[in-house]
Motif scaffolding. Structure first.
Motif, PDB file in Angstrom:
ATOM      1  N   ALA A  72       0.828  -1.202   0.000  1.00 24.88           N
ATOM      2  CA  ALA A  72       0.000   0.000   0.000  1.00 24.88           C
ATOM      3  C   ALA A  72       0.862   1.251   0.000  1.00 24.88           C
ATOM      4  N   ARG A  73       2.033   1.164   0.610  1.00 23.88           N
ATOM      5  CA  ARG A  73       2.906   2.342   0.668  1.00 23.88           C
ATOM      6  C   ARG A  73       4.341   1.864   0.783  1.00 23.88           C
ATOM      7  N   ASP A  74       5.255   2.767   0.528  1.00 23.13           N
ATOM      8  CA  ASP A  74       6.669   2.420   0.654  1.00 23.13           C
ATOM      9  C   ASP A  74       7.061   2.486   2.125  1.00 23.13           C
ATOM     10  N   ALA A  75       7.045   1.337   2.758  1.00 21.25           N
ATOM     11  CA  ALA A  75       7.466   1.290   4.160  1.00 21.25           C
ATOM     12  C   ALA A  75       8.934   0.869   4.247  1.00 21.25           C
ATOM     13  N   GLY A  76       9.682   1.016   3.132  1.00 21.25           N
ATOM     14  CA  GLY A  76      11.112   0.732   3.147  1.00 21.25           C
ATOM     15  C   GLY A  76      11.454  -0.532   2.395  1.00 21.25           C
ATOM     16  N   TRP A  77      11.886  -0.366   1.137  1.00 15.26           N
ATOM     17  CA  TRP A  77      12.208  -1.560   0.342  1.00 15.26           C
ATOM     18  C   TRP A  77      13.437  -2.282   0.890  1.00 15.26           C
ATOM     19  N   GLY A  78      14.392  -1.527   1.428  1.00 14.82           N
ATOM     20  CA  GLY A  78      15.592  -2.166   1.971  1.00 14.82           C
ATOM     21  C   GLY A  78      15.235  -3.141   3.083  1.00 14.82           C
ATOM     22  N   ARG A  79      14.332  -2.683   3.964  1.00 13.24           N
ATOM     23  CA  ARG A  79      13.928  -3.543   5.092  1.00 13.24           C
ATOM     24  C   ARG A  79      13.057  -4.690   4.595  1.00 13.24           C
ATOM     25  N   LEU A  80      12.277  -4.447   3.528  1.00 17.26           N
ATOM     26  CA  LEU A  80      11.474  -5.537   2.970  1.00 17.26           C
ATOM     27  C   LEU A  80      12.385  -6.633   2.416  1.00 17.26           C
ATOM     28  N   SER A  81      13.483  -6.208   1.806  1.00 22.23           N
ATOM     29  CA  SER A  81      14.419  -7.198   1.270  1.00 22.23           C
ATOM     30  C   SER A  81      15.003  -8.043   2.406  1.00 22.23           C
ATOM     31  N   LEU A  82      15.290  -7.417   3.539  1.00 21.56           N
ATOM     32  CA  LEU A  82      15.771  -8.181   4.695  1.00 21.56           C
ATOM     33  C   LEU A  82      14.676  -9.119   5.212  1.00 21.56           C
ATOM     34  N   ALA A  83      13.438  -8.622   5.199  1.00 20.05           N
ATOM     35  CA  ALA A  83      12.309  -9.447   5.674  1.00 20.05           C
ATOM     36  C   ALA A  83      12.144 -10.686   4.798  1.00 20.05           C
ATOM     37  N   MET A  84      12.374 -10.525   3.488  1.00 18.99           N
ATOM     38  CA  MET A  84      12.238 -11.673   2.583  1.00 18.99           C
ATOM     39  C   MET A  84      13.341 -12.710   2.834  1.00 18.99           C
ATOM     40  N   ALA A  85      14.504 -12.228   3.249  1.00 15.41           N
ATOM     41  CA  ALA A  85      15.587 -13.161   3.599  1.00 15.41           C
ATOM     42  C   ALA A  85      15.201 -13.954   4.848  1.00 15.41           C
ATOM     43  N   VAL A  86      14.623 -13.275   5.810  1.00 19.31           N
ATOM     44  CA  VAL A  86      14.187 -13.968   7.032  1.00 19.31           C
ATOM     45  C   VAL A  86      13.118 -15.004   6.691  1.00 19.31           C
ATOM     46  N   ALA A  87      12.169 -14.612   5.826  1.00 16.72           N
ATOM     47  CA  ALA A  87      11.091 -15.531   5.428  1.00 16.72           C
ATOM     48  C   ALA A  87      11.673 -16.773   4.754  1.00 16.72           C
ATOM     49  N   THR A  88      12.650 -16.561   3.878  1.00  9.77           N
ATOM     50  CA  THR A  88      13.252 -17.688   3.168  1.00  9.77           C
ATOM     51  C   THR A  88      13.982 -18.600   4.148  1.00  9.77           C
ATOM     52  N   TYR A 178       5.891 -10.295   5.229  1.00 12.38           N
ATOM     53  CA  TYR A 178       5.418  -9.114   4.513  1.00 12.38           C
ATOM     54  C   TYR A 178       4.485  -8.311   5.425  1.00 12.38           C
ATOM     55  N   ALA A 179       3.603  -9.021   6.121  1.00 13.69           N
ATOM     56  CA  ALA A 179       2.686  -8.355   7.050  1.00 13.69           C
ATOM     57  C   ALA A 179       3.457  -7.732   8.221  1.00 13.69           C
ATOM     58  N   VAL A 180       4.471  -8.437   8.697  1.00 14.78           N
ATOM     59  CA  VAL A 180       5.291  -7.896   9.801  1.00 14.78           C
ATOM     60  C   VAL A 180       6.008  -6.628   9.329  1.00 14.78           C
ATOM     61  N   TRP A 181       6.565  -6.682   8.120  1.00 14.30           N
ATOM     62  CA  TRP A 181       7.248  -5.518   7.546  1.00 14.30           C
ATOM     63  C   TRP A 181       6.288  -4.326   7.444  1.00 14.30           C
ATOM     64  N   ALA A 182       5.072  -4.588   6.925  1.00 12.86           N
ATOM     65  CA  ALA A 182       4.113  -3.505   6.698  1.00 12.86           C
ATOM     66  C   ALA A 182       3.672  -2.859   8.013  1.00 12.86           C
ATOM     67  N   ALA A 183       3.691  -3.649   9.080  1.00  8.81           N
ATOM     68  CA  ALA A 183       3.255  -3.131  10.379  1.00  8.81           C
ATOM     69  C   ALA A 183       4.327  -2.260  11.038  1.00  8.81           C
ATOM     70  N   GLY A 184       5.556  -2.286  10.504  1.00  3.85           N
ATOM     71  CA  GLY A 184       6.645  -1.521  11.124  1.00  3.85           C
ATOM     72  C   GLY A 184       7.162  -2.237  12.360  1.00  3.85           C
ATOM     73  N   GLY A 185       7.831  -1.489  13.217  1.00  6.26           N
ATOM     74  CA  GLY A 185       8.362  -2.119  14.434  1.00  6.26           C
ATOM     75  C   GLY A 185       9.739  -2.721  14.196  1.00  6.26           C
ATOM     76  N   THR A 186      10.232  -3.421  15.197  1.00  6.63           N
ATOM     77  CA  THR A 186      11.626  -3.878  15.158  1.00  6.63           C
ATOM     78  C   THR A 186      11.772  -5.364  14.842  1.00  6.63           C
ATOM     79  N   GLN A 187      10.660  -6.065  14.658  1.00  8.04           N
ATOM     80  CA  GLN A 187      10.722  -7.528  14.502  1.00  8.04           C
ATOM     81  C   GLN A 187      11.591  -7.985  13.337  1.00  8.04           C
TER      82      GLN A 187
END
Ligand code: BT5
Length: 263
Positions: A72-88, A178-187
Protein backbone atom coordinates in the motif's frame (compact mmCIF):
# COMPACT_ATOMS: atom_id res chain seq x y z
CA UNK A 1 6.25 -17.04 12.23
CA UNK A 2 2.57 -17.27 11.29
CA UNK A 3 0.01 -14.53 11.61
CA UNK A 4 -3.72 -15.08 11.10
CA UNK A 5 -4.19 -11.77 9.25
CA UNK A 6 -1.46 -12.49 6.69
CA UNK A 7 -2.73 -12.53 3.07
CA UNK A 8 -2.89 -15.86 1.24
CA UNK A 9 0.02 -16.33 -1.17
CA UNK A 10 -0.02 -18.86 -3.97
CA UNK A 11 -3.43 -17.84 -5.35
CA UNK A 12 -3.26 -17.96 -8.25
CA UNK A 13 -0.32 -20.31 -8.65
CA UNK A 14 1.17 -20.45 -12.14
CA UNK A 15 3.39 -23.45 -12.90
CA UNK A 16 5.70 -23.43 -15.88
CA UNK A 17 8.09 -26.10 -17.12
CA UNK A 18 10.83 -23.94 -18.57
CA UNK A 19 11.07 -20.21 -19.06
CA UNK A 20 13.59 -17.38 -19.07
CA UNK A 21 12.96 -15.90 -15.63
CA UNK A 22 9.98 -16.25 -13.29
CA UNK A 23 10.47 -12.58 -12.38
CA UNK A 24 9.68 -11.61 -15.98
CA UNK A 25 6.47 -13.66 -16.12
CA UNK A 26 5.39 -12.41 -12.68
CA UNK A 27 5.98 -8.87 -13.89
CA UNK A 28 3.78 -9.45 -16.96
CA UNK A 29 1.08 -10.87 -14.69
CA UNK A 30 1.33 -7.96 -12.29
CA UNK A 31 1.02 -5.55 -15.23
CA UNK A 32 -2.04 -7.49 -16.42
CA UNK A 33 -3.69 -6.85 -13.04
CA UNK A 34 -3.29 -10.19 -11.29
CA UNK A 35 -3.65 -9.82 -7.53
CA UNK A 36 -1.19 -9.70 -4.72
CA UNK A 37 -0.26 -13.24 -3.78
CA UNK A 38 0.15 -14.42 -7.37
CA UNK A 39 3.04 -16.89 -7.53
CA UNK A 40 4.94 -18.10 -10.58
CA UNK A 41 7.09 -21.22 -10.27
CA UNK A 42 9.27 -22.84 -12.92
CA UNK A 43 10.98 -26.20 -13.09
CA UNK A 44 13.94 -24.63 -14.85
CA UNK A 45 15.00 -21.09 -15.85
CA UNK A 46 17.16 -20.43 -18.90
CA UNK A 47 17.85 -16.77 -18.03
CA UNK A 48 17.71 -16.80 -14.25
CA UNK A 49 19.23 -13.61 -12.92
CA UNK A 50 20.67 -12.22 -9.73
CA UNK A 51 21.31 -8.64 -8.76
CA UNK A 52 23.29 -6.20 -10.91
CA UNK A 53 22.88 -8.39 -13.99
CA UNK A 54 24.54 -11.43 -12.46
CA UNK A 55 23.55 -14.95 -13.52
CA UNK A 56 21.44 -17.20 -11.30
CA UNK A 57 21.92 -20.83 -12.30
CA UNK A 58 18.52 -22.53 -12.30
CA UNK A 59 18.68 -26.19 -13.32
CA UNK A 60 15.85 -28.65 -12.54
CA UNK A 61 15.68 -29.63 -8.86
CA UNK A 62 15.61 -26.12 -7.44
CA UNK A 63 12.67 -24.01 -6.34
CA UNK A 64 12.61 -21.05 -8.73
CA UNK A 65 9.67 -18.77 -8.00
CA UNK A 66 8.42 -15.19 -7.99
CA UNK A 67 5.72 -13.65 -5.81
CA UNK A 68 3.69 -10.54 -6.61
CA UNK A 69 3.32 -8.00 -3.80
CA UNK A 70 1.23 -4.85 -3.93
CA UNK A 71 2.38 -2.80 -0.96
CA UNK A 72 0.00 0.00 0.00
CA UNK A 73 2.91 2.34 0.67
CA UNK A 74 6.67 2.42 0.65
CA UNK A 75 7.47 1.29 4.16
CA UNK A 76 11.11 0.73 3.15
CA UNK A 77 12.21 -1.56 0.34
CA UNK A 78 15.59 -2.17 1.97
CA UNK A 79 13.93 -3.54 5.09
CA UNK A 80 11.47 -5.54 2.97
CA UNK A 81 14.42 -7.20 1.27
CA UNK A 82 15.77 -8.18 4.69
CA UNK A 83 12.31 -9.45 5.67
CA UNK A 84 12.24 -11.67 2.58
CA UNK A 85 15.59 -13.16 3.60
CA UNK A 86 14.19 -13.97 7.03
CA UNK A 87 11.09 -15.53 5.43
CA UNK A 88 13.25 -17.69 3.17
CA UNK A 89 15.39 -18.81 6.11
CA UNK A 90 12.32 -19.81 8.10
CA UNK A 91 10.97 -21.87 5.19
CA UNK A 92 14.37 -23.54 4.70
CA UNK A 93 14.65 -24.30 8.42
CA UNK A 94 11.11 -25.66 8.59
CA UNK A 95 11.35 -27.93 5.56
CA UNK A 96 15.00 -29.03 5.63
CA UNK A 97 15.39 -29.03 9.40
CA UNK A 98 18.63 -27.03 9.21
CA UNK A 99 19.36 -23.65 10.77
CA UNK A 100 20.17 -21.21 7.96
CA UNK A 101 21.85 -17.82 8.21
CA UNK A 102 21.93 -14.55 6.26
CA UNK A 103 24.90 -12.89 4.57
CA UNK A 104 24.21 -9.22 3.95
CA UNK A 105 21.98 -8.18 2.41
CA UNK A 106 19.93 -11.26 1.69
CA UNK A 107 21.96 -14.33 0.74
CA UNK A 108 20.68 -17.37 2.59
CA UNK A 109 23.69 -19.44 3.60
CA UNK A 110 24.47 -22.61 5.51
CA UNK A 111 28.06 -23.12 6.67
CA UNK A 112 29.06 -20.12 4.53
CA UNK A 113 27.63 -21.58 1.32
CA UNK A 114 24.73 -20.02 -0.51
CA UNK A 115 21.56 -22.10 -0.63
CA UNK A 116 19.15 -19.36 -1.71
CA UNK A 117 19.13 -15.93 -3.34
CA UNK A 118 16.52 -13.19 -3.50
CA UNK A 119 15.87 -10.54 -6.16
CA UNK A 120 13.34 -7.73 -5.59
CA UNK A 121 12.23 -5.86 -8.69
CA UNK A 122 9.79 -2.96 -8.92
CA UNK A 123 6.86 -2.87 -11.33
CA UNK A 124 4.09 -0.26 -11.68
CA UNK A 125 1.96 -0.64 -8.53
CA UNK A 126 3.63 -3.92 -7.67
CA UNK A 127 6.80 -5.46 -6.43
CA UNK A 128 8.10 -8.81 -7.69
CA UNK A 129 10.02 -10.91 -5.18
CA UNK A 130 12.08 -13.59 -6.92
CA UNK A 131 13.40 -16.36 -4.71
CA UNK A 132 15.66 -19.19 -5.80
CA UNK A 133 16.41 -22.09 -3.46
CA UNK A 134 18.83 -24.92 -4.23
CA UNK A 135 16.58 -27.65 -2.96
CA UNK A 136 17.73 -30.74 -4.88
CA UNK A 137 20.43 -29.26 -7.10
CA UNK A 138 23.51 -31.46 -7.50
CA UNK A 139 26.77 -29.51 -7.58
CA UNK A 140 27.49 -30.85 -11.09
CA UNK A 141 24.36 -29.08 -12.35
CA UNK A 142 25.85 -25.68 -11.45
CA UNK A 143 28.53 -23.87 -13.47
CA UNK A 144 31.93 -24.77 -12.08
CA UNK A 145 32.64 -21.23 -10.92
CA UNK A 146 29.59 -21.25 -8.63
CA UNK A 147 30.19 -24.63 -7.00
CA UNK A 148 32.61 -23.68 -4.20
CA UNK A 149 30.23 -21.03 -2.86
CA UNK A 150 26.98 -22.95 -3.28
CA UNK A 151 25.19 -25.77 -1.48
CA UNK A 152 21.96 -27.71 -1.90
CA UNK A 153 19.48 -28.57 0.85
CA UNK A 154 19.33 -32.16 -0.40
CA UNK A 155 23.01 -32.70 0.38
CA UNK A 156 22.83 -30.92 3.72
CA UNK A 157 19.66 -32.66 4.93
CA UNK A 158 20.58 -36.04 3.45
CA UNK A 159 17.19 -36.47 1.82
CA UNK A 160 15.13 -35.23 -1.09
CA UNK A 161 13.29 -31.97 -0.43
CA UNK A 162 9.64 -31.92 -1.52
CA UNK A 163 9.39 -28.83 -3.74
CA UNK A 164 5.64 -28.43 -3.18
CA UNK A 165 6.05 -28.51 0.60
CA UNK A 166 8.91 -26.00 0.31
CA UNK A 167 6.83 -23.69 -1.90
CA UNK A 168 3.90 -23.84 0.50
CA UNK A 169 6.10 -23.03 3.47
CA UNK A 170 7.85 -20.24 1.57
CA UNK A 171 4.54 -18.70 0.45
CA UNK A 172 3.26 -18.70 4.03
CA UNK A 173 6.48 -17.24 5.42
CA UNK A 174 6.65 -14.51 2.75
CA UNK A 175 3.03 -13.55 3.46
CA UNK A 176 3.71 -13.51 7.17
CA UNK A 177 6.93 -11.47 7.07
CA UNK A 178 5.42 -9.11 4.51
CA UNK A 179 2.69 -8.35 7.05
CA UNK A 180 5.29 -7.90 9.80
CA UNK A 181 7.25 -5.52 7.55
CA UNK A 182 4.11 -3.50 6.70
CA UNK A 183 3.26 -3.13 10.38
CA UNK A 184 6.65 -1.52 11.12
CA UNK A 185 8.36 -2.12 14.43
CA UNK A 186 11.63 -3.88 15.16
CA UNK A 187 10.72 -7.53 14.50
CA UNK A 188 12.26 -7.70 11.02
CA UNK A 189 15.58 -6.24 12.16
CA UNK A 190 15.64 -8.41 15.27
CA UNK A 191 15.08 -11.58 13.23
CA UNK A 192 17.55 -10.53 10.53
CA UNK A 193 20.22 -9.65 13.09
CA UNK A 194 19.81 -13.01 14.84
CA UNK A 195 20.83 -14.73 11.59
CA UNK A 196 23.48 -12.21 10.41
CA UNK A 197 26.83 -13.90 9.67
CA UNK A 198 28.33 -10.82 8.00
CA UNK A 199 28.85 -9.10 11.34
CA UNK A 200 32.52 -9.22 12.32
CA UNK A 201 33.81 -9.91 8.80
CA UNK A 202 36.18 -7.57 6.95
CA UNK A 203 34.52 -5.42 4.31
CA UNK A 204 36.12 -3.50 1.47
CA UNK A 205 33.57 -1.36 -0.31
CA UNK A 206 34.04 0.98 -3.22
CA UNK A 207 31.31 3.57 -3.46
CA UNK A 208 30.99 6.99 -5.05
CA UNK A 209 32.74 8.49 -2.04
CA UNK A 210 35.85 6.28 -2.49
CA UNK A 211 37.04 3.02 -0.99
CA UNK A 212 36.37 2.14 2.61
CA UNK A 213 37.65 -0.79 4.61
CA UNK A 214 36.44 -1.95 7.99
CA UNK A 215 34.54 -4.54 9.95
CA UNK A 216 30.84 -5.24 9.40
CA UNK A 217 28.72 -4.13 12.32
CA UNK A 218 25.18 -5.16 11.42
CA UNK A 219 22.59 -3.42 9.28
CA UNK A 220 20.52 -0.28 9.70
CA UNK A 221 16.72 -0.55 9.51
CA UNK A 222 16.80 0.67 5.87
CA UNK A 223 18.98 -2.31 4.95
CA UNK A 224 22.30 -0.44 4.76
CA UNK A 225 25.36 -2.31 6.02
CA UNK A 226 27.18 -0.64 8.89
CA UNK A 227 30.96 -0.78 8.52
CA UNK A 228 33.17 0.20 11.45
CA UNK A 229 36.39 1.84 10.25
CA UNK A 230 39.73 1.36 12.07
CA UNK A 231 39.36 4.80 13.65
CA UNK A 232 36.09 3.70 15.18
CA UNK A 233 33.61 5.70 13.12
CA UNK A 234 30.84 3.92 11.27
CA UNK A 235 30.08 4.24 7.54
CA UNK A 236 26.93 3.07 5.86
CA UNK A 237 27.15 0.91 2.74
CA UNK A 238 24.10 0.67 0.50
CA UNK A 239 24.07 -2.23 -1.96
CA UNK A 240 22.78 -0.17 -4.88
CA UNK A 241 25.47 2.52 -4.51
CA UNK A 242 28.40 0.20 -4.82
CA UNK A 243 30.74 -0.26 -7.72
CA UNK A 244 32.57 -3.09 -5.97
CA UNK A 245 32.18 -4.70 -2.62
CA UNK A 246 34.38 -7.41 -1.23
CA UNK A 247 33.79 -9.41 1.91
CA UNK A 248 36.53 -11.46 3.48
CA UNK A 249 36.37 -13.55 6.57
CA UNK A 250 38.15 -11.71 9.35
CA UNK A 251 36.37 -13.69 12.01
CA UNK A 252 35.50 -17.10 10.69
CA UNK A 253 36.77 -18.59 7.46
CA UNK A 254 33.60 -20.68 7.03
CA UNK A 255 31.60 -17.50 6.58
CA UNK A 256 33.63 -15.70 3.94
CA UNK A 257 33.75 -16.21 0.25
CA UNK A 258 37.16 -14.87 -0.59
CA UNK A 259 37.48 -12.02 -3.00
CA UNK A 260 34.21 -12.53 -4.80
CA UNK A 261 32.38 -9.25 -5.49
CA UNK A 262 28.89 -9.04 -4.11
CA UNK A 263 26.26 -6.50 -3.14
C1 BT5 B 1 20.85 -13.36 -6.01
O1 BT5 B 1 21.64 -12.51 -6.74
O2 BT5 B 1 21.24 -14.09 -5.14
C2 BT5 B 1 19.40 -13.35 -6.43
C3 BT5 B 1 18.97 -14.67 -7.02
C4 BT5 B 1 17.49 -14.68 -7.32
C5 BT5 B 1 17.10 -15.90 -8.09
C6 BT5 B 1 15.60 -16.00 -8.26
S1 BT5 B 1 15.12 -17.53 -8.96
C7 BT5 B 1 13.54 -16.95 -9.23
C8 BT5 B 1 13.67 -15.52 -9.71
N1 BT5 B 1 13.88 -15.45 -11.14
C9 BT5 B 1 15.07 -14.94 -11.45
O3 BT5 B 1 15.50 -14.77 -12.62
N2 BT5 B 1 15.75 -14.63 -10.33
C10 BT5 B 1 14.97 -14.92 -9.13
P1 BT5 B 1 23.14 -12.15 -6.37
O4 BT5 B 1 23.23 -11.76 -4.93
O5 BT5 B 1 23.54 -11.15 -7.38
O6 BT5 B 1 23.91 -13.51 -6.53
C11 BT5 B 1 24.33 -13.99 -7.77
C12 BT5 B 1 25.55 -14.85 -7.53
O7 BT5 B 1 25.18 -16.04 -6.83
C13 BT5 B 1 26.22 -15.33 -8.81
O8 BT5 B 1 27.13 -14.39 -9.28
C14 BT5 B 1 26.90 -16.61 -8.34
O9 BT5 B 1 28.11 -16.31 -7.68
C15 BT5 B 1 25.93 -17.14 -7.29
N3 BT5 B 1 25.01 -18.14 -7.81
C16 BT5 B 1 24.39 -18.20 -9.01
N4 BT5 B 1 23.55 -19.23 -9.10
C17 BT5 B 1 23.61 -19.87 -7.91
C18 BT5 B 1 22.95 -20.99 -7.36
N5 BT5 B 1 22.02 -21.69 -8.03
N6 BT5 B 1 23.28 -21.34 -6.09
C19 BT5 B 1 24.18 -20.66 -5.37
N7 BT5 B 1 24.83 -19.59 -5.83
C20 BT5 B 1 24.55 -19.18 -7.10
Amino acid sequence: MRQPEAPRFGTPLVRVGELGSTNDLARVMADAGLPEGTVVVARRQTQGRGRHGRTWASPPGGLWCSLVLRPARDAGWGRLSLAMAVATCEAVDEVAGIRSAIRWPNDVVINGRKVAGILLEGAPNALVVGIGINANVPAEALPEAFRPGAASLHDLAGRTIDLDVLLESLSAQVASWYAVWAAGGTQVMDAWTARDVTRGTRIIAESHGGTIEGIADGADPDGALRVRLPAGDVRRVVAGDLAVLVQTAARDTRQGRGQEPFG
